[in-house]
Design a protein around this motif. Structure first.
Motif, PDB file in Angstrom:
ATOM      1  N   MET A 150       0.854  -1.181   0.000  1.00 50.36           N
ATOM      2  CA  MET A 150       0.000   0.000   0.000  1.00 50.36           C
ATOM      3  C   MET A 150       0.890   1.232   0.000  1.00 50.36           C
ATOM      4  O   MET A 150       1.993   1.215   0.545  1.00 50.36           O
ATOM      5  N   ALA A 151       0.376   2.301  -0.602  1.00 52.74           N
ATOM      6  CA  ALA A 151       1.135   3.556  -0.590  1.00 52.74           C
ATOM      7  C   ALA A 151       0.184   4.731  -0.624  1.00 52.74           C
ATOM      8  O   ALA A 151      -0.951   4.629  -1.097  1.00 52.74           O
ATOM      9  N   LEU A 152       0.649   5.836  -0.066  1.00 51.99           N
ATOM     10  CA  LEU A 152      -0.119   7.078  -0.051  1.00 51.99           C
ATOM     11  C   LEU A 152       0.765   8.154  -0.663  1.00 51.99           C
ATOM     12  O   LEU A 152       1.890   8.361  -0.214  1.00 51.99           O
ATOM     13  N   TYR A 153       0.264   8.794  -1.707  1.00 54.23           N
ATOM     14  CA  TYR A 153       1.027   9.870  -2.343  1.00 54.23           C
ATOM     15  C   TYR A 153       0.261  11.180  -2.177  1.00 54.23           C
ATOM     16  O   TYR A 153      -0.691  11.441  -2.906  1.00 54.23           O
ATOM     17  N   PRO A 154       0.666  12.014  -1.203  1.00 56.21           N
ATOM     18  CA  PRO A 154      -0.022  13.298  -1.015  1.00 56.21           C
ATOM     19  C   PRO A 154       0.198  14.210  -2.225  1.00 56.21           C
ATOM     20  O   PRO A 154       1.292  14.240  -2.785  1.00 56.21           O
ATOM     21  N   LEU A 155      -0.860  14.925  -2.637  1.00 51.41           N
ATOM     22  CA  LEU A 155      -0.710  15.852  -3.763  1.00 51.41           C
ATOM     23  C   LEU A 155       0.133  17.050  -3.331  1.00 51.41           C
ATOM     24  O   LEU A 155       0.775  17.694  -4.152  1.00 51.41           O
ATOM     25  N   ASN A 156       0.096  17.354  -2.046  1.00 50.51           N
ATOM     26  CA  ASN A 156       0.919  18.419  -1.477  1.00 50.51           C
ATOM     27  C   ASN A 156       2.363  17.904  -1.347  1.00 50.51           C
ATOM     28  O   ASN A 156       2.632  16.992  -0.573  1.00 50.51           O
ATOM     29  N   CYS A 157       3.263  18.522  -2.111  1.00 53.96           N
ATOM     30  CA  CYS A 157       4.626  17.972  -2.171  1.00 53.96           C
ATOM     31  C   CYS A 157       5.415  18.213  -0.887  1.00 53.96           C
ATOM     32  O   CYS A 157       6.508  17.676  -0.722  1.00 53.96           O
ATOM     33  N   LYS A 158       4.847  19.004   0.043  1.00 49.09           N
ATOM     34  CA  LYS A 158       5.566  19.202   1.313  1.00 49.09           C
ATOM     35  C   LYS A 158       5.439  17.983   2.230  1.00 49.09           C
ATOM     36  O   LYS A 158       6.091  17.899   3.262  1.00 49.09           O
ATOM     37  N   ILE A 159       4.538  17.066   1.865  1.00 49.99           N
ATOM     38  CA  ILE A 159       4.365  15.848   2.651  1.00 49.99           C
ATOM     39  C   ILE A 159       4.853  14.674   1.818  1.00 49.99           C
ATOM     40  O   ILE A 159       4.403  14.474   0.692  1.00 49.99           O
ATOM     41  N   GLY A 160       5.786  13.925   2.360  1.00 43.65           N
ATOM     42  CA  GLY A 160       6.391  12.815   1.616  1.00 43.65           C
ATOM     43  C   GLY A 160       5.443  11.645   1.466  1.00 43.65           C
ATOM     44  O   GLY A 160       4.482  11.509   2.214  1.00 43.65           O
ATOM     45  N   PRO A 161       5.707  10.755   0.487  1.00 43.86           N
ATOM     46  CA  PRO A 161       4.875   9.558   0.318  1.00 43.86           C
ATOM     47  C   PRO A 161       5.078   8.583   1.471  1.00 43.86           C
ATOM     48  O   PRO A 161       6.109   8.598   2.134  1.00 43.86           O
TER      49      PRO A 161
END
Ligand SMILES: [Zn+2]
Length: 358
Positions: A150-161
């Motif tokens: 599973m992975a989470l990729y935030p659209l906000n680039c200030k928060i890492g995957p």
């Protein structure tokens, strides 16, 4: 004949032919290995039906995880999860079930009935899954029959995957075509549940902003009046802090780094110990516990008043929240560089589930 002769007689030529033989042997060996390898790959390649049922399982698993809070209720609070002891009874889900709590009502228990928020997942639950992935997902949900990640990729680039689970297609030698992938756009709450007060009135009302709370500075003739002048806006809020909560929580004023670009000031006071000295707000993290601890030394709780003076033309850069972080989590947040404004807001994220047969 001449050629054979030269092979036999010529030392140099003999050497060349030995080299040739050697390279043929090597080539045969390589081709043989490739043939064997592709046989194995062909065997592993899934039929259309197998792939389609894998995809169906992956879709069902994603839908389950994203739309269910999990079982038993508050499974994420199970103490075993912090020590790697995972009960087989826990079927995790990521959906958020929470009371509708208003701004500043951090300790108010009288919220509405708990309800599942649509398309919103809990960062806290996700972290519990990350730390116990094999047991919670591969064993308890997928019954040991699949590999998954599973992975989470935030659209906000200030928060890492955020990634967890098996390293599908990289170390596990699974053909890319045999992996089912499900992708969903959802909201993740990150640490927004720790927000006591979100000072977002200026963001909400823009140029129509008018201060709606009564400020004690307006009625006290000894204090500077906080009515808005042409160049700056006042944002004044009251909230209560209990002395007991200082044992369990660290209070911080967390601001986006954008506050450094405007002329923003703040005042924090209790109503019986007023303060007229505004201080420049140019730090992203301000630890408030020392102030509360000193001020609450002789009382069990007090109402505090926080006042912000915001440069009107730069009001978009004023992004500040008051948070209360459980003490047992604070060090982890600091170590992971998560004591940042963006982590205290819900964020749009791409949720990715990958699955393969074992
Ligand atoms: Zn005020």
């Amino acid at each position: 004949m001449k050629i054979i002769d030269s092979f036999i007689k010529d030392n140099d030529g003999l050497l060349h032919s030995t080299e040739l033989l050697l390279s043929i042997i090597i080539l045969v060996f390589i081709i043989g290995t490739i043939a064997n390898l592709s046989d194995e790959l062909n065997e592993k390649m899934l039929s259309k039906e197998e792939l389609s049922s894998l995809e169906n399982i992956a879709i069902a698993t994603s839908d389950y995880l994203l739309n269910n809070p999990g079982n038993p209720e508050h499974w994420e609070r199970d103490e075993g999860l912090d020590n790697g002891i995972v009960s087989r009874n826990i079927i995790p889900g990521l959906a958020i079930k929470k009371k509708n709590i208003g701004n500043g009502e951090f300790y108010d228990e009288s919220g509405n009935d708990e309800m599942i928020m649509s398309n919103a997942i809990s960062y806290n639950k996700l972290m519990k899954i990350k730390n116990n992935y094999d047991d919670l997902i591969d064993r308890n949900i997928l019954n040991g029959s699949f590999k998954s990640s599973m992975a989470l990729y935030p659209l906000n680039c200030k928060i890492g995957p955020i990634k967890m689970g098996d390293d599908l297609g990289v170390n596990d030698n699974v053909n890319d075509n045999d992996i089912a992938t499900v992708n969903r756009r959802v909201q993740c709450d990150f640490y927004s549940s720790f927000v006591v007060y979100r000072f977002n009135d200026l963001e909400l009302f823009g140029d129509d902003y008018e201060r709606d709370e009564i400020c004690n500075h307006d009625t006290n003739p000894n204090l500077t009046n906080h009515s808005n002048d042409g160049r700056s806006l006042w944002l004044c809020k009251n909230f209560r802090v209990y002395k007991k909560s200082l044992e369990d929580y660290n209070y911080y004023l967390i601001s986006d780094e954008s506050v450094k670009y405007g002329n923003f000031y703040w005042i924090l006071e209790s109503l019986n110990r007023t303060n007229d000295n505004k201080e420049r707000l140019n730090r992203e993290v301000i630890d408030l516990n020392p102030f509360f601890e000193e001020d609450l030394s002789n009382s069990s709780n007090k109402i505090y008043s926080i006042h912000f003076n915001v440069e009107k033309d730069k009001k978009e850069d004023f992004r500040t929240v008051l948070v209360a972080i459980p003490k047992n989590m604070t060090n982890d947040l600091i170590a992971d560089d998560e004591l940042k404004y963006d982590y205290f807001n819900s964020q749009n994220v791409e949720f990715l589930l990958k699955m393969a047969y074992k």
